[in-house]
Write a protein that holds these residues in place. Structure first.
Motif, PDB file in Angstrom:
ATOM      1  N   CYS A  29      -1.020   6.056  -4.985  1.00  0.00           N
ATOM      2  CA  CYS A  29      -2.379   4.851  -5.064  1.00  0.00           C
ATOM      3  C   CYS A  29      -2.197   4.008  -6.797  1.00  0.00           C
ATOM      4  CB  CYS A  29      -3.083   5.735  -4.730  1.00  0.00           C
ATOM      5  SG  CYS A  29      -2.951   6.236  -2.776  1.00  0.00           S
ATOM      6  N   TYR A  88      -5.598   2.967  -6.828  1.00  0.00           N
ATOM      7  CA  TYR A  88      -6.393   2.459  -6.845  1.00  0.00           C
ATOM      8  C   TYR A  88      -8.149   4.101  -7.655  1.00  0.00           C
ATOM      9  CZ  TYR A  88      -5.965   3.747  -2.303  1.00  0.00           C
ATOM     10  OH  TYR A  88      -5.782   4.535  -1.072  1.00  0.00           O
ATOM     11  N   LYS A  89      -6.443   4.922  -6.811  1.00  0.00           N
ATOM     12  CA  LYS A  89      -7.693   6.069  -7.512  1.00  0.00           C
ATOM     13  C   LYS A  89      -7.650   6.542  -9.157  1.00  0.00           C
ATOM     14  CE  LYS A  89      -6.610   8.357  -2.817  1.00  0.00           C
ATOM     15  NZ  LYS A  89      -5.206   8.363  -2.491  1.00  0.00           N
ATOM     16  N   SER A 110       1.016  -0.966  -0.058  1.00  0.00           N
ATOM     17  CA  SER A 110       0.355   0.187   0.228  1.00  0.00           C
ATOM     18  C   SER A 110       0.704   0.882  -0.141  1.00  0.00           C
ATOM     19  CB  SER A 110      -0.616   0.440   1.511  1.00  0.00           C
ATOM     20  OG  SER A 110       0.183   0.470   2.797  1.00  0.00           O
ATOM     21  N   THR A 111       0.425   2.798  -0.674  1.00  0.00           N
ATOM     22  CA  THR A 111       0.790   3.424  -0.223  1.00  0.00           C
ATOM     23  C   THR A 111       1.755   3.715   1.206  1.00  0.00           C
ATOM     24  OG1 THR A 111      -1.070   4.236  -2.174  1.00  0.00           O
ATOM     25  CG2 THR A 111       0.260   6.125  -0.565  1.00  0.00           C
ATOM     26  N   SER A 112       0.620   3.221   2.522  1.00  0.00           N
ATOM     27  CA  SER A 112       0.891   3.674   3.575  1.00  0.00           C
ATOM     28  C   SER A 112       2.606   2.768   3.772  1.00  0.00           C
ATOM     29  CB  SER A 112       0.595   3.133   4.303  1.00  0.00           C
ATOM     30  OG  SER A 112      -0.500   3.610   4.295  1.00  0.00           O
ATOM     31  N   THR A 128       3.068  15.851  -0.081  1.00  0.00           N
ATOM     32  CA  THR A 128       2.001  15.623  -0.870  1.00  0.00           C
ATOM     33  C   THR A 128       1.999  15.970  -2.244  1.00  0.00           C
ATOM     34  OG1 THR A 128       1.351  14.171   0.295  1.00  0.00           O
ATOM     35  CG2 THR A 128      -0.046  14.502  -1.976  1.00  0.00           C
ATOM     36  N   PHE A 173      -1.479  14.320   3.991  1.00  0.00           N
ATOM     37  CA  PHE A 173      -3.365  13.333   3.942  1.00  0.00           C
ATOM     38  C   PHE A 173      -1.934  12.651   5.008  1.00  0.00           C
ATOM     39  CE2 PHE A 173      -4.410   8.771   3.852  1.00  0.00           C
ATOM     40  CZ  PHE A 173      -5.479   9.143   3.717  1.00  0.00           C
ATOM     41  N   ASP A 185       4.699  11.944  -2.113  1.00  0.00           N
ATOM     42  CA  ASP A 185       3.401  11.561  -2.540  1.00  0.00           C
ATOM     43  C   ASP A 185       2.150  11.737  -3.379  1.00  0.00           C
ATOM     44  OD1 ASP A 185       1.285  10.045  -2.404  1.00  0.00           O
ATOM     45  OD2 ASP A 185       1.123   9.841  -0.102  1.00  0.00           O
ATOM     46  N   TYR A 217      -5.054  16.617  -0.493  1.00  0.00           N
ATOM     47  CA  TYR A 217      -6.465  15.976  -1.299  1.00  0.00           C
ATOM     48  C   TYR A 217      -7.384  16.659  -0.156  1.00  0.00           C
ATOM     49  CZ  TYR A 217      -6.480  15.197   4.060  1.00  0.00           C
ATOM     50  OH  TYR A 217      -6.491  15.230   5.814  1.00  0.00           O
ATOM     51  N   THR A 252      -2.366   9.997   6.810  1.00  0.00           N
ATOM     52  CA  THR A 252      -1.229   8.547   6.866  1.00  0.00           C
ATOM     53  C   THR A 252       0.114   8.828   6.516  1.00  0.00           C
ATOM     54  OG1 THR A 252      -1.228   5.698   6.182  1.00  0.00           O
ATOM     55  CG2 THR A 252      -1.184   7.034   5.096  1.00  0.00           C
ATOM     56  N   ASP A 253       0.575   9.724   5.971  1.00  0.00           N
ATOM     57  CA  ASP A 253       2.169   9.846   5.483  1.00  0.00           C
ATOM     58  C   ASP A 253       2.583  10.642   7.135  1.00  0.00           C
ATOM     59  OD1 ASP A 253       0.896  10.526   3.076  1.00  0.00           O
ATOM     60  OD2 ASP A 253       1.953  10.594   1.863  1.00  0.00           O
ATOM     61  N   ALA A 265      -0.481  10.541  -4.700  1.00  0.00           N
ATOM     62  CA  ALA A 265      -1.910   9.739  -4.931  1.00  0.00           C
ATOM     63  C   ALA A 265      -3.072  10.773  -5.793  1.00  0.00           C
ATOM     64  CB  ALA A 265      -2.003   9.971  -3.198  1.00  0.00           C
ATOM     65  N   HIS A 266      -3.020  11.638  -6.028  1.00  0.00           N
ATOM     66  CA  HIS A 266      -3.675  12.522  -6.482  1.00  0.00           C
ATOM     67  C   HIS A 266      -3.289  13.952  -7.363  1.00  0.00           C
ATOM     68  CE1 HIS A 266      -7.111  12.385  -2.862  1.00  0.00           C
ATOM     69  NE2 HIS A 266      -6.144  12.437  -2.324  1.00  0.00           N
TER      70      HIS A 266
HETATM   71  C1  LIG Z   1      -5.383   8.163  -0.970  1.00  0.00           C
HETATM   72  C2  LIG Z   1      -4.185   8.242   0.241  1.00  0.00           C
HETATM   73  C3  LIG Z   1      -2.921   7.419   1.014  1.00  0.00           C
HETATM   74  C4  LIG Z   1      -3.558   6.434   1.235  1.00  0.00           C
HETATM   75  O1  LIG Z   1      -2.726   5.444   1.594  1.00  0.00           O
HETATM   76  P1  LIG Z   1      -2.854   3.728   1.686  1.00  0.00           P
HETATM   77  O2  LIG Z   1      -1.934   3.172   2.189  1.00  0.00           O
HETATM   78  O3  LIG Z   1      -3.510   3.292   0.014  1.00  0.00           O
HETATM   79  O4  LIG Z   1      -4.570   3.829   2.087  1.00  0.00           O
HETATM   80  C5  LIG Z   1      -1.621   8.284   1.413  1.00  0.00           C
HETATM   81  N1  LIG Z   1      -1.257   9.565   0.702  1.00  0.00           N
HETATM   82  C6  LIG Z   1      -2.591  10.430   0.190  1.00  0.00           C
HETATM   83  C7  LIG Z   1      -1.614  11.760  -0.089  1.00  0.00           C
HETATM   84  C8  LIG Z   1      -3.423   9.648  -0.342  1.00  0.00           C
HETATM   85  O5  LIG Z   1      -4.362  11.381  -0.600  1.00  0.00           O
END
Ligand SMILES: *Cc1c(COP(=O)(O)O)cnc(C)c1O
Length: 415
Positions: free
Chosen positions: A223, A225-226, A100-102, A171, A129, A200, A175, A131-132, A202-203
């Motif tokens: 990511c 799935y986006k 996963s991205t995390s 990022t 975001f 990052d 987001y 999780t980062d 992701a977006h």
């Molecule tokens: C969606 C998103 C993630 C999601 O991380 P996962 O590990 O795939 O859940 C991480 N960083 C950013 C900036 C996001 O927008």
């Protein structure tokens, strides 16, 4: 620029002139839905179901274990990684799909702090975001609290760089606001201060042009799935600039990142190149779906995607300002093109029930606490008339207070 007075037909004419319009047919989109959440979960490309069916019945069903070689399963992380690399300006062998991205953030943050051993600070944006930030906190704890996660506002980042900054982690497109950083100039600032740069994406990936090579980025994650339309929980990707790959082996030293996994040696020896960023066995069916999603983006010209993305977001902003004035909506996304990703975010104290009312009418965006209505505008399958229809519903919901009903207040687990 669009004229200030125009009607739905004017907008339909924009669709008729849109060179990307035929690509909409490559996706399965439910009747009556305006899908403005492809930044959270992209729709399913039409070929994905059939490809998965084949992977299940033939590759898995008939081929069984032989398919690791015969169907190329073992190569999927690198093959799909190289395809994603084309979307972010990476060279072959600099991107791999995994985990996963995390989890990938953990790998590259570990690498970054090891490569800059005399520095203590991981610098990031407070509005990054979560999780980062959480992954950085977990790493710092694991390393015995010798490091510090320093969080500053978006406008204070460059000023906060100093000779204690090991890595700057940002990022690219925020987001919650859709604001985009200038990747090349911030990376150059980080390097000027001796810090490594981790982006990052992701977006960004699949939605805005990215060139990690031109920007001289050190690391990136993103990511599947986006905007890559890889399906729910699709695996993520990690980019490591070739110059850094031999310098560090990441600490999640699983067997598939080993130089010779099938020697079954008791001692870890990292693979050459990006393969050392793999850990364990990867989800083949999810990778297969992700490849279909990535192909759906690769077929379009990124400059055309960007052009349409800006036209869609411009139109959205203009229509909201024309038709929803006086109801307390505040534009959060920057107006300047060079600072805008592919989404429009609006702030409103009743953002949650307004979004639920929109969703009940088939206009699907999402809500980000505490008060943001988020509309992702994915150029591959959205039409200009979709923007028109979405704002027409929004204007009606505000004018009639249709959002002010108990069922729109109930919070689900996922917003
Ligand atoms: C969606 C998103 C993630 C999601 O991380 P996962 O590990 O795939 O859940 C991480 N960083 C950013 C900036 C996001 O927008």
């Amino acid at each position: 620029m669009i004229a200030t007075t125009f009607d739905r037909q004017t907008v339909a004419d924009m669709d008729a002139a849109d060179p990307l319009a035929p690509l909409r047919d490559r996706f399965t989109l439910p009747e009556g839905v305006v899908y403005l959440d492809g930044n959270s979960l992209g729709p399913v490309p039409k070929g994905t179901a059939e490809r998965l069916q084949q992977a299940v019945t033939q590759e898995w069903g008939e081929g069984l274990i032989r398919s690791w070689n015969a169907a190329g399963w073992i190569d999927l992380p690198r093959r799909v990684g190289d395809k994603i690399g084309r979307l972010i300006g990476a060279r072959p062998g600099e991107v791999v799909v995994a985990d996963s991205t995390s989890v990938n953030l953990f790998k590259v943050l570990s690498a970054a702090v090891k490569l800059n051993p005399d520095r203590r600070v991981i610098l990031s944006e407070r509005e990054n975001f979560p999780t980062d930030l959480y992954m950085a906190q977990g790493l710092i704890q694991l390393l015995g609290q010798q490091h510090e996660l320093r969080l500053v506002g978006a406008d204070e980042i460059v000023a906060a760089l100093d000779d204690d900054t090991a890595v700057l982690m940002l990022t690219h497109v925020n987001y919650r606001t859709g604001r985009m950083f200038d990747m090349a100039s911030i990376t150059a600032e980080a390097h000027a201060h001796g810090a490594l740069m981790l982006w990052d994406l992701a977006h960004s990936v699949g939605a805005v042009p990215v060139d990690v090579t031109a920007a001289q980025a050190d690391f990136a994650v993103g990511c599947g799935y986006k905007y890559l339309n890889g399906g729910p929980g699709a695996p993520a990707f990690v980019y490591v600039a070739e110059r850094h790959q031999p310098r560090f082996s990441q600490p999640l030293s699983g067997w598939l990142g080993h130089a010779q996994p099938f020697e079954f040696s008791p001692y870890y020896r990292p693979a050459e190149g990006i393969a050392r960023y793999l850990c364990g066995t990867q989800p083949v069916l999810s990778l297969t779906a992700l490849e279909c999603g990535v192909d759906s983006v690769l077929d379009a010209d990124m400059d055309l995607i960007r052009h349409k993305s800006l036209a869609l977001t411009d139109l959205f902003i203009q229509l909201v300002e024309d038709r929803c004035a006086g109801y307390g909506l505040e534009l959060v996304t920057p107006r300047e093109h060079e600072r805008r990703g592919s989404q429009v975010c609006l702030r409103h104290p009743q953002g949650y029930p307004i979004m639920q009312a929109l969703i009940s009418r088939g206009v699907i965006g999402d809500f980000r606490a505490p008060d943001i209505l988020r509309f992702g505008l994915a150029p591959l399958y959205l039409r200009y008339v979709d923007v028109w229809d979405a704002v027409a519903h929004l204007a009606d919901i505000l004018a009639t207070r249709a959002w002010d009903q108990p069922q729109f207040q109930q919070r689900a687990t996922v917003t």
